[in-house]
Design a protein around this motif. Structure first.
Motif, PDB file in Angstrom:
ATOM      1  N   GLU A 163     -58.635   7.291  41.539  1.00  0.00           N
ATOM      2  CA  GLU A 163     -58.579   5.692  41.975  1.00  0.00           C
ATOM      3  C   GLU A 163     -58.301   5.756  43.617  1.00  0.00           C
ATOM      4  OE1 GLU A 163     -60.272   3.658  40.838  1.00  0.00           O
ATOM      5  OE2 GLU A 163     -60.864   4.031  39.300  1.00  0.00           O
ATOM      6  N   ILE A 164     -56.845   6.274  44.107  1.00  0.00           N
ATOM      7  CA  ILE A 164     -56.195   6.519  45.333  1.00  0.00           C
ATOM      8  C   ILE A 164     -57.350   6.599  46.579  1.00  0.00           C
ATOM      9  CG2 ILE A 164     -54.479   6.448  46.838  1.00  0.00           C
ATOM     10  CD1 ILE A 164     -52.827   5.715  44.325  1.00  0.00           C
ATOM     11  N   SER A 165     -57.650   7.718  46.164  1.00  0.00           N
ATOM     12  CA  SER A 165     -58.721   8.362  46.542  1.00  0.00           C
ATOM     13  C   SER A 165     -59.872   7.749  46.586  1.00  0.00           C
ATOM     14  CB  SER A 165     -58.845  10.010  46.474  1.00  0.00           C
ATOM     15  OG  SER A 165     -57.450  10.658  46.322  1.00  0.00           O
ATOM     16  N   LYS A 166     -60.347   7.112  45.907  1.00  0.00           N
ATOM     17  CA  LYS A 166     -62.359   6.829  46.028  1.00  0.00           C
ATOM     18  C   LYS A 166     -61.687   5.111  47.163  1.00  0.00           C
ATOM     19  CE  LYS A 166     -64.902   3.541  43.339  1.00  0.00           C
ATOM     20  NZ  LYS A 166     -65.337   3.553  41.840  1.00  0.00           N
ATOM     21  N   ARG A 167     -60.768   4.733  46.969  1.00  0.00           N
ATOM     22  CA  ARG A 167     -60.182   2.982  47.740  1.00  0.00           C
ATOM     23  C   ARG A 167     -60.163   3.724  49.104  1.00  0.00           C
ATOM     24  NH1 ARG A 167     -56.989   1.526  43.445  1.00  0.00           N
ATOM     25  NH2 ARG A 167     -55.274   2.376  44.345  1.00  0.00           N
ATOM     26  N   LYS A 168     -59.532   5.125  49.223  1.00  0.00           N
ATOM     27  CA  LYS A 168     -59.513   5.754  51.199  1.00  0.00           C
ATOM     28  C   LYS A 168     -60.628   5.872  51.543  1.00  0.00           C
ATOM     29  CE  LYS A 168     -54.233   6.876  50.946  1.00  0.00           C
ATOM     30  NZ  LYS A 168     -53.459   7.666  50.846  1.00  0.00           N
ATOM     31  N   MET A 169     -61.543   6.430  50.800  1.00  0.00           N
ATOM     32  CA  MET A 169     -62.697   7.072  51.374  1.00  0.00           C
ATOM     33  C   MET A 169     -63.341   6.096  51.492  1.00  0.00           C
ATOM     34  SD  MET A 169     -63.984  10.621  49.498  1.00  0.00           S
ATOM     35  CE  MET A 169     -62.813  12.355  49.489  1.00  0.00           C
TER      36      MET A 169
END
Length: 221
Positions: A104-110
């Motif tokens: 989820e964190i990686s998705k938000r960063k992308m």
């Protein structure tokens, strides 16, 4: 007099070993009895000597105590297995939860969210990941487009083939119709020519009548 600490290893002297066994056996039996009386505990003690001689003590019955022990061990084993499975399941759940959080964190960063606290190295790594992702996406898109184009070309070839076969059939049918019409016309012309060449003789004469020859009458002498 201070008693020395006994070293925990096998006594090599047979006599000393037998004396020590007798003393400690009696002390153990006495402790088992005291434990059962003072604490109202169910105690069962089984001892085999080095010469395989049996010594036992039980506050109730050896057989019943052993049966109770086996039942408890079986139940404990099942519970232990369930606890171990539950512990493993909890561990797996915790691991999956952490992975989901990281995703989820990686998705938000992308998506450009939550990057205010990212360092230069993290932003550079994120940029590389996005570029690799875009490269794979474009490659997949071009692959699908090529497949769609090949599919359309195949449909076009099939339509051209069907059109050609249909034209050939129509051409064949036209030739048959023309041949049939020519045959009919030829037969009609032959009949007409025959009718034109027919001569019918009748007793009728069409035209002015022929002049009659007058018959001369000579007088008799």
């Amino acid at each position: 007099m201070v008693r020395g600490k006994t070293e925990m290893k096998r006594i090599e002297n047979a006599t000393s070993r037998q004396v020590t066994f007798s003393k400690r056996r009696n002390g153990l039996l006495k402790k088992a009895f005291e434990l059962s009386v003072l604490c109202d505990a169910e105690v069962a003690l089984i001892i085999f000597s080095p010469t395989s001689k049996l010594y036992e003590f039980s506050s109730s019955s050896i057989a019943k105590t052993i049966e109770r022990y086996q039942s408890q061990v079986k139940e404990f084993g099942s519970n232990h297995k369930r606890d171990a499975d539950s512990q493993q399941a909890r561990g797996e759940t915790y691991g999956l939860t952490k992975k989901i959080e990281q995703l989820e964190i990686s998705k938000r960063k992308m998506l450009g969210e939550g990057i205010d606290v990212c360092s230069i190295e993290e932003l550079h790594l994120l940029e590389n990941q996005l570029e690799r992702g875009l490269t794979r996406i474009r490659a997949k898109k071009y692959q699908l487009l090529r497949e769609e184009i090949e599919k359309l070309k195949e449909e076009e070839r099939n339509l051209i083939k069907e059109n050609k076969e249909l034209n050939e059939k129509l051409t064949g049918m036209g030739a048959i119709v023309v041949a049939s019409s020519s045959s009919t016309l030829t037969s009609t012309e032959v009949n007409t020519d025959d009718n034109d060449n027919m001569e019918v003789e009748t007793g009728l004469f069409i035209g002015p009548p022929e002049p009659r020859q007058s018959k001369k009458i000579h007088p008799q002498s």
